[in-house]
Design an enzyme around this catalytic site. Structure first.
Site, short mmCIF file in Angstrom:
data_model
loop_
_atom_site.label_atom_id
_atom_site.label_comp_id
_atom_site.label_asym_id
_atom_site.label_seq_id
_atom_site.Cartn_x
_atom_site.Cartn_y
_atom_site.Cartn_z
N HIS A 148 0.84 -1.20 0.00
CA HIS A 148 0.00 0.00 0.00
C HIS A 148 0.87 1.24 0.00
O HIS A 148 2.06 1.20 0.36
CB HIS A 148 -0.93 0.02 1.22
N CYS A 149 0.29 2.38 -0.44
CA CYS A 149 0.97 3.66 -0.37
C CYS A 149 0.18 4.55 0.58
O CYS A 149 -0.51 4.07 1.47
CB CYS A 149 1.11 4.28 -1.75
N VAL A 150 0.22 5.85 0.38
CA VAL A 150 -0.43 6.78 1.30
C VAL A 150 -1.95 6.66 1.26
O VAL A 150 -2.64 6.76 2.27
CB VAL A 150 -0.01 8.23 1.00
N ARG B 252 -3.67 4.23 -1.22
CA ARG B 252 -4.18 3.12 -2.02
C ARG B 252 -3.59 1.77 -1.63
O ARG B 252 -2.42 1.69 -1.26
CB ARG B 252 -3.88 3.36 -3.50
#
Length: 482
Positions: free
Chosen positions: A40-42, A44
């Protein structure tokens, strides 16, 4: 006994925040067996899927916490939102058989399965420039603040002329802001060598070599060439120009690739006890010599050709250039090709002192937000209204993925409305010769990065991308959304 175990399991499941939603998301994307890797990112969840055709989009986007989804660069991404995505990912790892993976692992898995050569090339550029983007944006914002202090904007005098006590602060801000651009090759060298499999510390050193103060500054190359006063080394009768590469992108990119390959080659063949004495010194020495003799001059020339070509198009037909770039930028974001233009922006800033492409990018972000605000005011669906409101604000602050992929592309006409507004505004500001001194936040704060003499034209462009996409979307949405 069995009933007690079931009850215990149920209690355990219910104690995991977002456990139910995590399971629903995994089921909607084809189940655990369809997930190769996940991270995951910030905002999504990012998946490398075995078969994206198995994704049930209707089921996925009916989940309350899901704000949209899209596929790009071999990754299937589910938009959750800042903060919440961490909890959902943690629950997914705990509640399913999916194990944790790094972003690089997921990117590599997606690239290997789904990307062609062009997409892989674009991905490499994105992998190199995205990590250094915060430093560049920070520098852009500080340069914008400096512009406000040292340039006359609304009066005949600048702030530091009216209040001389601010001159020292302005100079200090300028030094802090300019550092990222002055030593840009060091930033690129760090990120590029790391991406190509070498030691990032050597990448930093390589970048600093290319901007060493004993070299002639690249920004003075044109004037020195006209006067025939370029310093040089004499290597056994071969004249090598003693020129630095401040603000240049291509020389350090190619040199970083060469450095990484030489380092990897040497590490495999030099015994461990001699690594420190042989690998780094030899790799830097060979790459440095090649950079000054071959890589630098060739890539500097290519960079100059690219700059000249882009500038010529906007000089000959600024309205057409602005119209086309404004219309194409958002579609380029869908493919991921927009990352390549960051390199062009940086090349323009380093060569001509500013970029006329980035202001159009900023307007495109605002336009995506304006379109989604049109949806927000037109719809009666509370979930859609909330999603549109938060993603619209995000777009106006420079992050467009939630707005673009979560709403605008789903309904299509908001996306087209944003493209129309950006094309019109792009043509207008290109006709007005609007340029940015740096790359900043591509949204409402964008004027800070624009040269003060172009503020009025850019603000008119902002009005266009706020009003036109909003009105088009709102009018159509009132008829289509019930």
């Amino acid at each position: 006994m069995g009933q007690e175990k079931k009850a215990e399991k149920k209690t355990k499941d219910s104690s995991v925040p977002y456990g139910k939603e995590a399971k629903e998301i995994v089921a909607a994307i084809g189940g655990e067996e369809n997930v190769d890797m996940a991270t995951h990112c910030v905002t999504r969840l990012r998946f490398a899927l075995n078969d994206e055709k198995k994704v049930d989009l209707d089921a996925l986007e009916s989940i309350d916490i899901v704000k949209g989804s899209f596929s790009t660069n071999g990754q299937f991404q589910v938009i959750i939102g800042q903060g919440t995505v961490d909890k959902v990912y943690k629950a997914m790892v705990q509640e399913t058989g999916i194990s944790e993976a790094s972003k690089d692992e997921v990117k590599q898995a997606g690239a290997e399965k789904h990307q062609n050569i062009l997409q892989r090339g674009i991905k490499i550029l994105a992998d190199i420039f995205i990590p250094i983007l915060p430093a560049i944006v920070m520098a852009g914002l500080l340069m914008g603040i400096n512009n406000v202090l040292v340039n006359p904007i609304f009066t005949e005098q600048s702030i530091i002329e009216m209040y001389p006590q601010w001159a020292g602060i302005a100079d200090m801000i300028n030094i802090i802001a300019n550092t990222a651009f002055t030593f840009l090759p060091a930033l690129i060298g760090w990120s590029a060598v790391k991406r190509f499999g070498g030691s990032e510390l050597l990448g930093i050193v390589l970048g600093l070599i290319l901007v060493h103060p004993d070299l002639m500054n690249a920004w003075g190359y044109g004037a020195a060439a006209a006067e025939g006063d370029i310093p040089s080394w004499n290597l056994f009768g071969l004249e090598i120009e003693k020129v630095g590469y401040q603000g240049q992108v291509l020389p350090v990119l190619v040199a970083s690739w060469v450095l990484a390959k030489i380092e990897v080659f040497l590490r495999k063949r030099v015994i461990d006890s001699l690594h420190l004495l042989v690998v780094a010194p030899l790799a830097l020495l060979i790459t440095g010599i090649l950079a000054f003799i071959l890589i630098g001059p060739i890539t500097f020339t290519i960079g100059s050709w690219i700059t000249t070509a882009v500038v010529s198009v906007f000089d000959m037909a600024p309205v057409v250039g602005g119209l086309l770039y404004g219309a194409l930028y958002a579609p380029l974001v869908i493919t991921g090709m927009h990352h390549t233009f960051l390199a062009v922006d940086l090349q323009l800033i380093g060569t001509i002192g500013g970029t006329f492409l980035w202001p159009i990018l900023a307007l495109s972000n605002i336009a995506q937000g304006s379109s989604v605000f049109g949806i927000m005011l037109a719809t009666k669906d509370e979930k859609l209204k909330g999603l549109a409101g938060t993603s619209g604000l995000s777009a106006w602050l420079g992050v467009t993925e939630p707005a673009m992929f979560g709403v605008n592309l789903r309904y299509r006409y908001p996306f087209y409305a944003a493209v129309i507004g950006t094309a019109i505004a792009g043509a207008f500001i290109s006709f007005g010769k609007v340029k940015a001194s740096s790359v900043g936040i591509g949204g409402i704060p964008a004027p800070l990065s624009i040269f003060p003499e172009s503020w009025i034209s850019f603000l008119i462009g902002m009005v266009i991308v706020i009003v036109v996409p909003f009105l088009i979307t709102f009018i159509i949405a009132k008829r289509k959304l019930r």
